[in-house]
Write a protein that holds these residues in place. Sequence first.
Motif, PDB file in Angstrom:
ATOM      1  N   VAL A 230       1.401   6.718  -7.361  1.00  0.00           N
ATOM      2  CA  VAL A 230       0.314   6.954  -7.893  1.00  0.00           C
ATOM      3  C   VAL A 230       0.162   8.438  -8.097  1.00  0.00           C
ATOM      4  O   VAL A 230       0.188   8.835  -9.349  1.00  0.00           O
ATOM      5  CB  VAL A 230      -1.119   6.805  -7.115  1.00  0.00           C
ATOM      6  CG1 VAL A 230      -2.172   7.456  -7.536  1.00  0.00           C
ATOM      7  CG2 VAL A 230      -1.406   5.213  -6.746  1.00  0.00           C
TER       8      VAL A 230
ATOM      9  N   LEU B 251       0.727  -1.173  -0.058  1.00  0.00           N
ATOM     10  CA  LEU B 251      -0.071   0.119   0.120  1.00  0.00           C
ATOM     11  C   LEU B 251       0.714   1.152  -0.207  1.00  0.00           C
ATOM     12  O   LEU B 251       0.397   2.299  -0.557  1.00  0.00           O
ATOM     13  CB  LEU B 251      -0.860   0.034   1.164  1.00  0.00           C
ATOM     14  CG  LEU B 251      -1.975  -1.199   1.102  1.00  0.00           C
ATOM     15  CD1 LEU B 251      -2.963  -1.154   2.411  1.00  0.00           C
ATOM     16  CD2 LEU B 251      -2.948  -0.952   0.220  1.00  0.00           C
ATOM     17  N   GLN B 252       2.045   1.148   0.902  1.00  0.00           N
ATOM     18  CA  GLN B 252       3.037   2.219   0.513  1.00  0.00           C
ATOM     19  C   GLN B 252       3.238   2.794  -0.715  1.00  0.00           C
ATOM     20  O   GLN B 252       3.516   3.770  -1.025  1.00  0.00           O
ATOM     21  CB  GLN B 252       3.830   2.001   1.813  1.00  0.00           C
ATOM     22  CG  GLN B 252       3.493   2.214   3.123  1.00  0.00           C
ATOM     23  CD  GLN B 252       3.163   3.703   3.547  1.00  0.00           C
ATOM     24  OE1 GLN B 252       3.380   4.522   2.979  1.00  0.00           O
ATOM     25  NE2 GLN B 252       2.727   3.706   4.845  1.00  0.00           N
ATOM     26  N   ASP B 253       3.832   1.544  -1.269  1.00  0.00           N
ATOM     27  CA  ASP B 253       4.440   1.725  -2.635  1.00  0.00           C
ATOM     28  C   ASP B 253       3.496   2.325  -3.614  1.00  0.00           C
ATOM     29  O   ASP B 253       3.773   3.029  -4.373  1.00  0.00           O
ATOM     30  CB  ASP B 253       4.715   0.429  -3.346  1.00  0.00           C
ATOM     31  CG  ASP B 253       5.950  -0.227  -2.702  1.00  0.00           C
ATOM     32  OD1 ASP B 253       6.620   0.645  -1.909  1.00  0.00           O
ATOM     33  OD2 ASP B 253       6.373  -1.190  -2.907  1.00  0.00           O
ATOM     34  N   ILE B 254       1.967   1.758  -3.499  1.00  0.00           N
ATOM     35  CA  ILE B 254       1.047   2.390  -4.419  1.00  0.00           C
ATOM     36  C   ILE B 254       0.933   3.869  -3.960  1.00  0.00           C
ATOM     37  O   ILE B 254       0.547   4.774  -5.054  1.00  0.00           O
ATOM     38  CB  ILE B 254      -0.343   1.588  -4.305  1.00  0.00           C
ATOM     39  CG1 ILE B 254       0.031   0.093  -4.618  1.00  0.00           C
ATOM     40  CG2 ILE B 254      -1.529   2.273  -4.796  1.00  0.00           C
ATOM     41  CD1 ILE B 254      -1.179  -0.931  -4.475  1.00  0.00           C
ATOM     42  N   ARG B 255       0.783   4.188  -2.766  1.00  0.00           N
ATOM     43  CA  ARG B 255       0.535   5.708  -2.552  1.00  0.00           C
ATOM     44  C   ARG B 255       1.682   6.495  -3.085  1.00  0.00           C
ATOM     45  O   ARG B 255       1.555   7.565  -3.274  1.00  0.00           O
ATOM     46  CB  ARG B 255       0.462   5.905  -1.109  1.00  0.00           C
ATOM     47  CG  ARG B 255      -0.835   5.141  -0.314  1.00  0.00           C
ATOM     48  CD  ARG B 255      -1.190   5.724   1.108  1.00  0.00           C
ATOM     49  NE  ARG B 255      -2.212   4.939   1.833  1.00  0.00           N
ATOM     50  CZ  ARG B 255      -1.899   4.047   2.556  1.00  0.00           C
ATOM     51  NH1 ARG B 255      -0.522   3.575   2.849  1.00  0.00           N
ATOM     52  NH2 ARG B 255      -2.840   3.316   3.138  1.00  0.00           N
ATOM     53  N   ARG B 256       3.016   5.905  -3.096  1.00  0.00           N
ATOM     54  CA  ARG B 256       4.083   6.686  -3.498  1.00  0.00           C
ATOM     55  C   ARG B 256       4.092   6.854  -4.993  1.00  0.00           C
ATOM     56  O   ARG B 256       4.590   7.532  -5.380  1.00  0.00           O
ATOM     57  CB  ARG B 256       5.509   5.946  -2.822  1.00  0.00           C
ATOM     58  CG  ARG B 256       6.623   6.717  -3.184  1.00  0.00           C
ATOM     59  CD  ARG B 256       7.878   6.010  -2.906  1.00  0.00           C
ATOM     60  NE  ARG B 256       7.727   5.259  -1.503  1.00  0.00           N
ATOM     61  CZ  ARG B 256       7.707   4.200  -1.064  1.00  0.00           C
ATOM     62  NH1 ARG B 256       7.490   3.097  -2.146  1.00  0.00           N
ATOM     63  NH2 ARG B 256       7.614   3.724   0.213  1.00  0.00           N
TER      64      ARG B 256
END
Length: 892
Positions: A336, A329-334
Amino acid sequence: LFIQLNQLLSTPAGLEWRETARWVKFEEKVEDGGERWSAPHVPALPLQSLFQLRTCLQKGTMLLDLDATSFKEIIGMWGMQRSPPGMGWSPERDRATRRAVPIPVADKALSGQPEEAELQTELRERLAALLLRQPRHQPTKSPLRLLAELGLSPCRAAASLSFQLRNRFKKKVPPGAEAAHVAVGEVEFLEKPFTTFIRLRRGVALGSLAEVALPSRFLFILLGPRAEVKAYHEVGRAMATLLTDELFQRVARQAEHREDLIAGMEAFLDELTVLPPRKWDPSARIPPPSYRQSHGNGDTAGAGDRASLGHPCSREELERTGRLFGGLLQDIRRKVPWYGSDFSDALHPQCLSAVLYIYLATVTNAITFGGMLGDATANMQGVLESFLGTAFAGSIFCLFSGQPLTILSSTGPVLVFERLLFSFSQDHSLDYLEFRLWIGLWVAFFGMVLVATEASHLVRYFTRFTEEGFCALISLIFIYDSLKKMLSLADAFPINWQYRLDNVTSYSCVCNLSSPGTARAPGQVGEGLGWARAGLSRTQCLGRGGHLLGTSCQYVPDVTLVSFLLFGGTFLSCTALKHFRSSRYFPVGVRKLVSDFAIILAILGSCAIDATLGLETPKLLVPSELKPTNPARGWIVFPFGANPWWVCLVSAVPAVLVTILIFMDQQITAVILNRREYKLQKGAGFHLDLLCVSLLMVVTSATGLPWYVSATVISLAHMESLRKESATSAPGEHPEFLGIREQRLTGLAVFVLMGVSVFMAPVLKHIPMPVLYGVFLHMGVAALNSIQLTDRVRLLLMPAKHQPDLAYLRHVPLRRVHLFTVIQLLCLALLWVLKSTMAAIIFPVMLLALVGIRKGLERVFSLHDLSWLDSLLPATARKEAEGKQPRKRKEE
């Protein structure tokens, strides 16, 4: 600061200000002939000139934060006046006094000298008129600019201004720079030196006073009697050199008192290194330092930096959240917020070069590994499957991964496992594709578990020791395979060792048709039991059931020799054109364009040579039909039916090994690509990348396509083809490395072209395979040269007195460096042996064992040595950082 030194010279027309030197970071002088600039060099100053400059700053006039809009206004405006004696000084009181007591600046500059240097009114007027004379700039060799300087004296100011506006040297000045003017000279009407240092409150364009149109900030004027002409020039050079120092620049911009400026100069003197006389040639010019910009060797970082950073990747990207899928989830937030720019940032010509280069490399890799897979699996997977799988998997990965600069491909370690799996299936009468499907499903499941548990944080334990071992292995595979493919040409196109030019009249070859009794036709002669016909081609003869007779039937042109020439020529051309960026020939725009398109130019040049020669060299063969290579298989693999039911459970055992292999291969490549040296701005996505690879395993296994993982060498080549460098750089300074052009479009375009390649066979068939093998060799050698291990291997063969001045050699004993290198080479040799023998099944475990070997090195080497030769492990780095905090605070 752009700093210009104007010197007052005597000419037949009278006194004239003439530009004699300039600085951005290094010094450039007008040569004695007065027609050209010298090469940029590090200024070497007489120590006495610095002491004289300090005296000038102590006793001369100093005007700080002067308001003016032109040089004429500086000379003739109403300006600052010091407060009456005994009142003290402050900026506020100075500004108030200036408003209340207006006095001409020229008078102030002249009367503000010490009392013994007071000038009479007549001398002040003559000096003001002298300072307002238009300077003559040093033109370049362009005839147009020389014509601009020709003309009558009244037109000189307009010509000078025109030259200033058209001067291309401004491109060398960094954006946001300001100008500083140093004016020195001798005048006969002065009996004592006259010195003034002026700092303007804000940058002001002073007309054509400077060579380039920049806002001016500082002025330094030194005039005096004739006897001191040489000293004046050297003091002016000293002032200009002082202003190039970044620390003194900050002092000069913020100084409120004369003492602040003197203190800044004292700090500059504290940092000087004096070269003793008669030990070097004072007329020699010290060239600017060459900055080595190779990623991964870490020579430019200090030991303290290594110990404090620990790992070359960002800590934020590798920290555990403690929640299921928290890292994902942190990777996706970073990632997007950057998704839109991942496409807009690709609108640059450099990206076109990268697409063509990586496309040809990926095509070659797909054909090479596709052919090997076909040989290893009885064509259950072949070239067509390799093309389609690469296009599909690569496109999906580029669209949704965390690091889209990664190029997916079949790799050597995966190929080894596929060969072993097929052999095992054949020996135990198992259906290979169904068995492989269940292994792929288990690998995808295990990969999802690793993503959910944030196992990618273990990447922190992949130090340079592990990275270099793996990168060197993959690079050597590229080099070995390219050479092996070239050597195999000698079997298909043998060299004519027995050919002798003197026997050419006895060489012949005819077609012998083995059909006796047929009627003779024109052109036929009787021979033996059949008829020999000279008009048939080799293909026609064999097609009719005949055979060839004669002493020259086995003759073939020297295709192997020409192929090796194309192979070596392509490799050397790629290397030379890549380094053309740092050449001394042609303008910087041409050099950069040639360097960006180096690989494409090398391939086109080699293809043109091949077409000119007209020999039948082996060409690139691309499948032209969308059907499985093996007709016995379909496009969908069903999970049940061909194998016993228990195979789905037993498949979990080999799946563990494949999972380790995929995880190590994927994450080590990700660590290499996301190192701090590449200055990536959009962050990494270790968890997201692993998720994409795991999900792609499901699709490729169900369709019988090859398994794909990050290709280290091609990904590094992709990164190198997208390097960004500063558009402007000071003369003598190398362009600054700004990072990588991070985007998704180049990779996506490469893989889309891979899919379209099936329909591009008529075009691609003209590309010789030796040319593409030369590109393979270039990529392998370039990747091998990018690691520190290669430098240390060279040290093993180099006498100590000839060894380069590498940073780690200053801090680590040479025998310890050699010991570290030998250990790495032994690990590399072990990996190669495991990959090449039947023990390849434990190859993934050996990759994992590299981390354990690196941990054991802490018992052999000190942390100080490891901090220079490698990256420290997380726990060790944290302890080192905590221990250095008190000392760092004390130093601050």
